[in-house]
Design an enzyme around this catalytic site. Structure first.
Site, PDB file in Angstrom:
ATOM      1  CB  SER A 154      19.963  70.324 -13.092  1.00 33.11           C
ATOM      2  OG  SER A 154      20.316  69.005 -13.474  1.00 33.11           O
TER       3      SER A 154
ATOM      4  CE1 TYR B  60      23.813  72.398 -15.808  1.00 30.11           C
ATOM      5  CE2 TYR B  60      23.521  70.176 -14.964  1.00 30.11           C
ATOM      6  CZ  TYR B  60      23.010  71.293 -15.603  1.00 30.11           C
ATOM      7  OH  TYR B  60      21.690  71.310 -16.011  1.00 30.11           O
TER       8      TYR B  60
HETATM    9  N1  LIG Z   1      18.035  69.654 -21.113  1.00 33.71           N
HETATM   10  C1  LIG Z   1      18.173  68.980 -19.996  1.00 33.71           C
HETATM   11  O1  LIG Z   1      18.260  67.744 -20.002  1.00 33.71           O
HETATM   12  C2  LIG Z   1      18.221  69.712 -18.692  1.00 33.71           C
HETATM   13  C3  LIG Z   1      18.194  68.942 -17.526  1.00 33.71           C
HETATM   14  C4  LIG Z   1      18.241  69.582 -16.292  1.00 33.71           C
HETATM   15  C5  LIG Z   1      18.285  70.956 -16.233  1.00 33.71           C
HETATM   16  N2  LIG Z   1      18.315  71.685 -17.373  1.00 33.71           N
HETATM   17  C6  LIG Z   1      18.384  73.146 -17.242  1.00 33.71           C
HETATM   18  O2  LIG Z   1      17.360  73.737 -18.008  1.00 33.71           O
HETATM   19  C7  LIG Z   1      17.757  75.053 -18.396  1.00 33.71           C
HETATM   20  C8  LIG Z   1      17.518  75.229 -19.887  1.00 33.71           C
HETATM   21  O3  LIG Z   1      18.385  74.336 -20.579  1.00 33.71           O
HETATM   22  P1  LIG Z   1      18.016  73.699 -21.989  1.00 33.71           P
HETATM   23  O4  LIG Z   1      18.068  72.250 -21.821  1.00 33.71           O
HETATM   24  O5  LIG Z   1      16.802  74.360 -22.523  1.00 33.71           O
HETATM   25  O6  LIG Z   1      19.321  74.102 -22.799  1.00 33.71           O
HETATM   26  P2  LIG Z   1      19.540  74.904 -24.167  1.00 33.71           P
HETATM   27  O7  LIG Z   1      18.566  74.452 -25.191  1.00 33.71           O
HETATM   28  O8  LIG Z   1      21.005  74.777 -24.421  1.00 33.71           O
HETATM   29  O9  LIG Z   1      19.177  76.407 -23.776  1.00 33.71           O
HETATM   30  C9  LIG Z   1      19.990  77.138 -22.902  1.00 33.71           C
HETATM   31  C10 LIG Z   1      19.529  78.582 -22.894  1.00 33.71           C
HETATM   32  O10 LIG Z   1      20.377  79.321 -22.004  1.00 33.71           O
HETATM   33  C11 LIG Z   1      20.891  80.454 -22.710  1.00 33.71           C
HETATM   34  N3  LIG Z   1      22.241  80.790 -22.256  1.00 33.71           N
HETATM   35  C12 LIG Z   1      23.299  79.964 -22.092  1.00 33.71           C
HETATM   36  N4  LIG Z   1      24.378  80.667 -21.728  1.00 33.71           N
HETATM   37  C13 LIG Z   1      23.987  81.967 -21.677  1.00 33.71           C
HETATM   38  C14 LIG Z   1      24.653  83.187 -21.378  1.00 33.71           C
HETATM   39  N5  LIG Z   1      25.964  83.232 -21.086  1.00 33.71           N
HETATM   40  N6  LIG Z   1      23.939  84.335 -21.416  1.00 33.71           N
HETATM   41  C15 LIG Z   1      22.635  84.324 -21.728  1.00 33.71           C
HETATM   42  N7  LIG Z   1      21.943  83.215 -22.029  1.00 33.71           N
HETATM   43  C16 LIG Z   1      22.622  82.052 -21.999  1.00 33.71           C
HETATM   44  C17 LIG Z   1      20.935  80.024 -24.161  1.00 33.71           C
HETATM   45  O11 LIG Z   1      20.970  81.176 -24.974  1.00 33.71           O
HETATM   46  P3  LIG Z   1      21.583  81.138 -26.503  1.00 33.71           P
HETATM   47  O12 LIG Z   1      21.185  79.804 -27.074  1.00 33.71           O
HETATM   48  O13 LIG Z   1      20.891  82.277 -27.157  1.00 33.71           O
HETATM   49  O14 LIG Z   1      23.046  81.286 -26.369  1.00 33.71           O
HETATM   50  C18 LIG Z   1      19.646  79.236 -24.273  1.00 33.71           C
HETATM   51  O15 LIG Z   1      18.554  80.088 -24.481  1.00 33.71           O
HETATM   52  C19 LIG Z   1      19.225  75.194 -17.978  1.00 33.71           C
HETATM   53  O16 LIG Z   1      19.297  75.930 -16.794  1.00 33.71           O
HETATM   54  C20 LIG Z   1      19.667  73.758 -17.753  1.00 33.71           C
HETATM   55  O17 LIG Z   1      20.711  73.667 -16.827  1.00 33.71           O
HETATM   56  C21 LIG Z   1      18.287  71.095 -18.603  1.00 33.71           C
END
Ligand SMILES: NC(=O)c1ccc[n+]([C@@H]2O[C@H](COP(=O)([O-])OP(=O)(O)OC[C@H]3O[C@@H](n4cnc5c(N)ncnc54)[C@H](OP(=O)(O)O)[C@@H]3O)[C@@H](O)[C@H]2O)c1
Length: 276
Positions: free
Chosen positions: A158, A171
């Protein structure tokens, strides 16, 4: 006769991996960026190994990927259990070698209102999911890919990695650790044709960022994010940061004295809604 070939999707596959039955393992495939990447890669000749926690959502993503012609398998696993995740990765790779590993699962959280810091238990969970387990899995994968001639590993970090976020110390800290690990592993593995890509997104429109109250500047759709990420993986890039103004913010922050940056960051109001 006409053929419907989506060239934009093909062009993002690593050249060496375009053969039949490319095998791609994605963590965090049940939602957001991981889900979008699974659907981006879904096509005939691709086998997707989809990991998440929520089996129902994983099944939905798998069904959609199958409609695009991919074959799939799913695993519901809590990545707080690093040892179980390592065993599962070894099993998946023993069945048939993985070509691309995307470590996308992640957990964002901010300090609860009226608390001095984030809660220690939550800090531990975030550290396991965002750092300990992905670096463990990436290391195992690199050790397996190198002797067989190469492969691709992507770690989703991130832009928070590059800023001292007072309300999200775990984070930003876990993503900073992940970033340094990723570029260091890239340096170590390039001579072995294993390409390690760090991905540092700004705001992407997913359930994670939708929990935040207030503005999400320069928001990118998950579909666009998946396209950019897959292209960077295909090119074997060491680092993808998007959208680009966040790279500028990173540079500008380095020029401003830290106490001033910290005062500004402390004054920022950040709130989030409870997780569903
Ligand atoms: N969205 C943003 O603005 C943003 C910005 C910068 C970086 N990111 C990064 O992008 C990545 C994906 O995030 P996203 O935005 O797609 O978020 P999201 O829609 O909340 O998806 C998060 C994913 O991680 C899985 N997860 C969370 N905790 C877990 C655990 N304890 N064990 C196994 N799986 C787990 C969730 O599984 P379940 O739903 O099945 O629990 C889900 O598939 C993350 O690493 C996040 O830090 C996101």
């Amino acid at each position: 006769m006409t053929f419907n070939v989506d060239i934009s999707r093909m062009a993002t596959f690593p050249l060496s991996r375009r053969g039949p039955q490319s095998r791609i393992l994605i963590t965090g495939a049940s939602s957001g960026i991981g889900e979008a990447l699974a659907l981006h890669y879904a096509r005939a000749g691709t086998h997707l190994v989809l990991w998440g926690r929520n089996q129902e959502r994983l099944d939905k993503v798998a069904a959609q990927a199958q409609r695009h012609g991919a074959t799939t398998e799913t695993l519901a696993l809590d990545l707080c259990d690093t040892d179980a995740a390592l065993v599962a990765l070894r099993k998946a790779d023993d069945v048939s070698p993985i070509d691309i590993l995307v470590l996308g699962a992640g957990l964002g959280d901010i300090r609860p209102e009226n608390e001095l810091t984030e809660l220690p238990e939550q800090v531990k969970t975030i550290s396991l999911v965002n750092f300990t387990t992905p670096v463990t899995l990436a290391t195992e994968m690199a050790r397996r890919m190198a002797p067989r001639g190469g492969g691709n590993i992507a770690l989703i970090g991130s832009v928070a990695a590059f800023h001292d976020l007072p309300v999200a110390t775990a984070y930003s800290g876990s993503k900073a650790g992940l970033a340094r690990f990723s570029t260091a592993l890239h340096a170590a593995m390039t001579p072995h044709n294993v390409h390690v890509t760090l991905v540092s997104p700004g705001y992407v429109d997913t359930p994670m960022s939708q929990r935040l109250e207030g503005a999400r500047p320069l928001l990118v759709s998950s579909t666009k994010a998946a396209r950019l990420i897959a292209r960077a993986i295909g090119q074997g890039r060491a680092h993808l940061l998007f959208p680009w103004p966040f790279a500028l913010a990173r540079l500008l922050e380095m020029l401003v004295p830290r106490p001033i940056v910290h005062r500004l960051l402390r004054s920022a109001e950040v709130r989030q809604r409870a997780a569903n």
